[in-house]
Write a protein that holds these residues in place. Structure first.
Motif, mmCIF file in Angstrom:
data_model
loop_
_atom_site.group_PDB
_atom_site.id
_atom_site.type_symbol
_atom_site.label_atom_id
_atom_site.label_comp_id
_atom_site.label_asym_id
_atom_site.label_seq_id
_atom_site.Cartn_x
_atom_site.Cartn_y
_atom_site.Cartn_z
ATOM 1 N N PRO A 123 28.557 -83.195 14.396
ATOM 2 C CA PRO A 123 29.434 -83.699 15.461
ATOM 3 C C PRO A 123 28.928 -85.032 16.012
ATOM 4 C CG PRO A 123 28.278 -81.681 16.133
ATOM 5 C CD PRO A 123 27.965 -81.899 14.699
ATOM 6 N N GLY A 124 29.899 -85.932 16.291
ATOM 7 C CA GLY A 124 29.546 -87.240 16.826
ATOM 8 C C GLY A 124 28.848 -88.137 15.837
ATOM 9 N N SER A 125 29.082 -87.944 14.537
ATOM 10 C CA SER A 125 28.429 -88.752 13.510
ATOM 11 C C SER A 125 28.751 -90.235 13.705
ATOM 12 C CB SER A 125 28.894 -88.303 12.125
ATOM 13 O OG SER A 125 28.429 -89.187 11.144
ATOM 14 N N PRO A 126 27.757 -91.102 13.807
ATOM 15 C CA PRO A 126 28.027 -92.539 14.000
ATOM 16 C C PRO A 126 28.856 -93.135 12.873
ATOM 17 C CG PRO A 126 25.729 -92.031 14.476
ATOM 18 C CD PRO A 126 26.315 -90.803 13.848
ATOM 19 N N SER A 127 28.647 -92.668 11.636
ATOM 20 C CA SER A 127 29.394 -93.235 10.512
ATOM 21 C C SER A 127 30.876 -92.929 10.622
ATOM 22 C CB SER A 127 28.846 -92.695 9.190
ATOM 23 O OG SER A 127 28.975 -91.281 9.133
ATOM 24 N N GLY B 84 31.611 -75.755 14.974
ATOM 25 C CA GLY B 84 30.674 -76.703 15.561
ATOM 26 C C GLY B 84 30.493 -77.984 14.773
ATOM 27 N N LYS B 85 31.274 -78.178 13.704
ATOM 28 C CA LYS B 85 31.159 -79.394 12.908
ATOM 29 C C LYS B 85 32.478 -80.156 12.911
ATOM 30 C CE LYS B 85 27.447 -78.077 9.748
ATOM 31 N NZ LYS B 85 27.023 -78.056 8.331
ATOM 32 N N ALA B 86 32.354 -81.471 12.687
ATOM 33 C CA ALA B 86 33.543 -82.306 12.544
ATOM 34 C C ALA B 86 33.963 -82.272 11.076
ATOM 35 C CB ALA B 86 33.239 -83.738 12.977
ATOM 36 N N VAL B 87 35.155 -81.787 10.804
ATOM 37 C CA VAL B 87 35.649 -81.666 9.431
ATOM 38 C C VAL B 87 36.764 -82.682 9.222
ATOM 39 C CG1 VAL B 87 36.665 -80.127 7.718
ATOM 40 C CG2 VAL B 87 35.079 -79.215 9.425
ATOM 41 N N LEU B 88 36.592 -83.548 8.239
ATOM 42 C CA LEU B 88 37.627 -84.539 7.948
ATOM 43 C C LEU B 88 38.903 -83.836 7.495
ATOM 44 C CD1 LEU B 88 35.427 -87.186 6.149
ATOM 45 C CD2 LEU B 88 36.564 -87.453 8.341
ATOM 46 N N ASN B 89 40.040 -84.332 7.960
ATOM 47 C CA ASN B 89 41.307 -83.675 7.693
ATOM 48 C C ASN B 89 41.685 -83.724 6.220
ATOM 49 O OD1 ASN B 89 42.238 -82.816 10.333
ATOM 50 N ND2 ASN B 89 42.338 -84.988 10.850
ATOM 51 N N ASP B 90 42.616 -82.827 5.856
ATOM 52 C CA ASP B 90 43.050 -82.734 4.464
ATOM 53 C C ASP B 90 43.682 -84.026 3.966
ATOM 54 O OD1 ASP B 90 42.173 -80.146 4.473
ATOM 55 O OD2 ASP B 90 44.155 -79.217 4.345
ATOM 56 N N TRP B 91 44.219 -84.839 4.871
ATOM 57 C CA TRP B 91 44.891 -86.072 4.449
ATOM 58 C C TRP B 91 43.980 -87.304 4.578
ATOM 59 C CZ3 TRP B 91 46.355 -83.151 8.749
ATOM 60 C CH2 TRP B 91 46.100 -83.723 10.002
ATOM 61 N N TRP C 20 40.426 -83.108 -2.641
ATOM 62 C CA TRP C 20 39.935 -83.311 -1.271
ATOM 63 C C TRP C 20 40.406 -82.188 -0.355
ATOM 64 C CZ3 TRP C 20 36.646 -86.528 1.321
ATOM 65 C CH2 TRP C 20 36.746 -86.562 2.707
ATOM 66 N N GLY C 21 41.672 -81.808 -0.497
ATOM 67 C CA GLY C 21 42.197 -80.738 0.335
ATOM 68 C C GLY C 21 41.558 -79.394 0.062
ATOM 69 N N MET C 22 40.931 -79.228 -1.108
ATOM 70 C CA MET C 22 40.256 -77.987 -1.464
ATOM 71 C C MET C 22 38.805 -77.980 -1.012
ATOM 72 S SD MET C 22 41.836 -77.868 -5.338
ATOM 73 C CE MET C 22 40.794 -76.517 -5.892
ATOM 74 N N THR C 23 38.343 -79.081 -0.413
ATOM 75 C CA THR C 23 36.928 -79.252 -0.067
ATOM 76 C C THR C 23 36.763 -79.318 1.446
ATOM 77 O OG1 THR C 23 36.672 -80.570 -2.083
ATOM 78 C CG2 THR C 23 34.881 -80.679 -0.472
ATOM 79 N N ARG C 24 35.765 -78.624 1.971
ATOM 80 C CA ARG C 24 35.448 -78.707 3.396
ATOM 81 C C ARG C 24 34.464 -79.850 3.609
ATOM 82 N NH1 ARG C 24 39.045 -77.032 6.825
ATOM 83 N NH2 ARG C 24 39.730 -74.901 6.488
#
Length: 453
Positions: A246-250, A355-362, A237-241
């Motif tokens: 942005p503002g994704s409802p899910s 410009g995108k929301a990227v889920l954190n490494d953790w 997961w930490g190796m993946t972007r």
């Protein structure tokens, strides 16, 4: 559905496992039989590892279940050169503190033997004689202690030589994998590397036209294998972007349901409704990731009878050290902990990048559902009957872990210690509280898969 496939990875547990043994047992437990005692799957060339000993088992599509392929991460051959002395530091660390209930019996027995030996040395065996000098009396003490130690070494040898090998091998494997000394570093690195490479190959596998071969990956792990699988999932997961619009409802739904779950400082378990809503939000966020072109495919992690329930004692010296590592996001939880500082446009589980929301490494468990099965021990205050190594994980790894105590499969699940090896041993027992039934519910092999974007 004809072009859809899903992969299941099994990570075997402790001890000297033979290639494919755990995988074959798991398939019979996890795959519904086509008739009583009969399963339909085929053995084919492994396309996801470089091992000549490994195979890929394929179960054809059946009804709502798409074609399902099974793989094994076999690591026992890497865990060589174990010594009983590897256990000594961990043994001393465990007996100095009040034990987890699951190993309460072993803790009490260890202290009883130590006190009995001490009583024997001080009361029975040492001949203090007033007419002898202090040096002579000290020599008597030394020889008595040496003799008692020799007997202890002989007893330890006999216990490890003729006792149940799965118990001694299991203890040493766990200690060795979690050991941070130079002697164990290379072993741990190689085992983790193999797990990450297997998951990467499943993500990268293609069929005709460059299309992804698998739409979904499920990871199932027994015993120490759960530590290995956890390391593999969190590392990959930490190796993946993992980016979203942005503002994704899910993502907002996931964060809201995560915030409603019991916190780490709350002494309550989530209600069934809270657990269901959080798991539905995880699936919804994963589906949204896939729809936006993200290639992350792991949806579920299923741990069975894992000593991760002792993680605060095995990972660290004390509970405070464990919590500090969680707070630093070194140990990831389910739900993920929100980040402390938010930038413009960030949400608690993501940061803004291009410009995108990227889920954190953790945050792998924002999308990966974690189910934990274990045979409860009995009696509850010392745990002599049942699985000595398994237990609930929510108190350590977060309330989003769906802990499922398995109370069926009697009397086998109550056999002291040996119950730990029986999680995939009841393929024909599919009653409501059988481990096989709970495993099938967690796998959810008929879940509808998203179409490729």
């Amino acid at each position: 559905m004809a072009n859809q496939r899903q992969a299941v990875v099994i990570v075997h547990g402790m001890g000297e496992q033979r290639p494919l043994d755990a995988l074959t047992m798991f398939i019979r437990a996890g795959l519904p039989p086509v008739s009583p005692g009969t399963w339909k799957f085929y053995s084919l060339r492994d396309i996801a590892s470089e091992s000549f000993e490994s195979r890929r088992f394929l179960a054809p599509a059946d009804g709502d279940r798409p074609q399902t392929e099974f793989f094994e991460h076999h690591w026992a051959h890497l865990m060589q050169g174990n010594r009983m002395s590897d256990m000594l530091p961990t043994f001393l660390k465990l007996i100095r503190r009040l034990p987890p209930k699951g190993i309460g019996f072993a803790w009490l027995a260890s202290w009883a033997l130590l006190l009995l030996a001490g009583w024997g040395i001080l009361v029975l065996d040492i001949p203090f004689e007033g007419e002898k000098s202090a040096v002579e009396n000290l020599l008597n003490i030394a020889f008595t202690v040496l003799g008692t130690g020799t007997v202890g070494v002989v007893l330890l040898f006999l216990a490890t030589r003729f006792g149940p090998s799965f118990i001694t091998n299991s203890f040493v494997d766990v200690v060795r994998y979690l050991d941070t000394s130079p002697r164990s570093y290379a072993v741990r690195r190689d085992i983790r590397e193999g797990m990450v490479e297997l998951l990467q190959r499943l993500h990268q596998a293609e069929i005709g036209g460059g299309r992804p071969r698998y739409q979904r990956v499920i990871v199932v792990a027994h015993s120490l294998g759960a530590y290995i699988a956890y390391d593999g999932i969190t590392t990959l997961w930490g190796m993946t972007r993992n980016a979203l619009a942005p503002g994704s409802p899910s993502l907002l739904t996931l964060e809201a349901t995560a915030a409603a779950m019991p916190g780490r400082d709350e002494k309550r378990t989530p209600t069934p409704g809270e657990t269901t809503r959080y798991r539905e939000a995880q699936w919804g966020l994963w589906t949204d990731l896939r729809a936006q072109g993200n290639h992350w495919r792991i949806t579920d992690f299923i741990s069975c009878g894992t000593p991760m329930c002792f993680a605060e004692r095995l990972y660290t010296k004390k509970k405070g050290d464990f919590e500090a590592r969680v707070a630093r996001h070194e140990i990831v939880t389910c739900p993920p902990l929100p980040q402390a500082e938010l930038g413009p446009g960030d949400t608690p589980l993501s940061f803004t990048w291009k410009g995108k929301a990227v889920l954190n490494d953790w945050s792998p468990f924002a999308v990966v559902r974690w189910t934990n099965l274990w045979f409860p021990f009995s009696p509850s205050f010392c745990g002599f009957l049942g699985d000595w190594f398994g237990g609930p994980l929510g108190r350590l790894f977060g309330s989003g872990v769906h802990d499922v105590p398995v109370r069926g499969n009697k009397p086998w699940r109550l056999i002291p210690g040996w119950a730990h090896t029986r999680y995939f041993s009841f393929p024909n027992a599919r009653g409501d509280d059988s481990v096989t039934r709970h495993l099938a519910d967690a796998l959810d092999l008929t879940a509808p898969l998203p179409e490729e974007p």
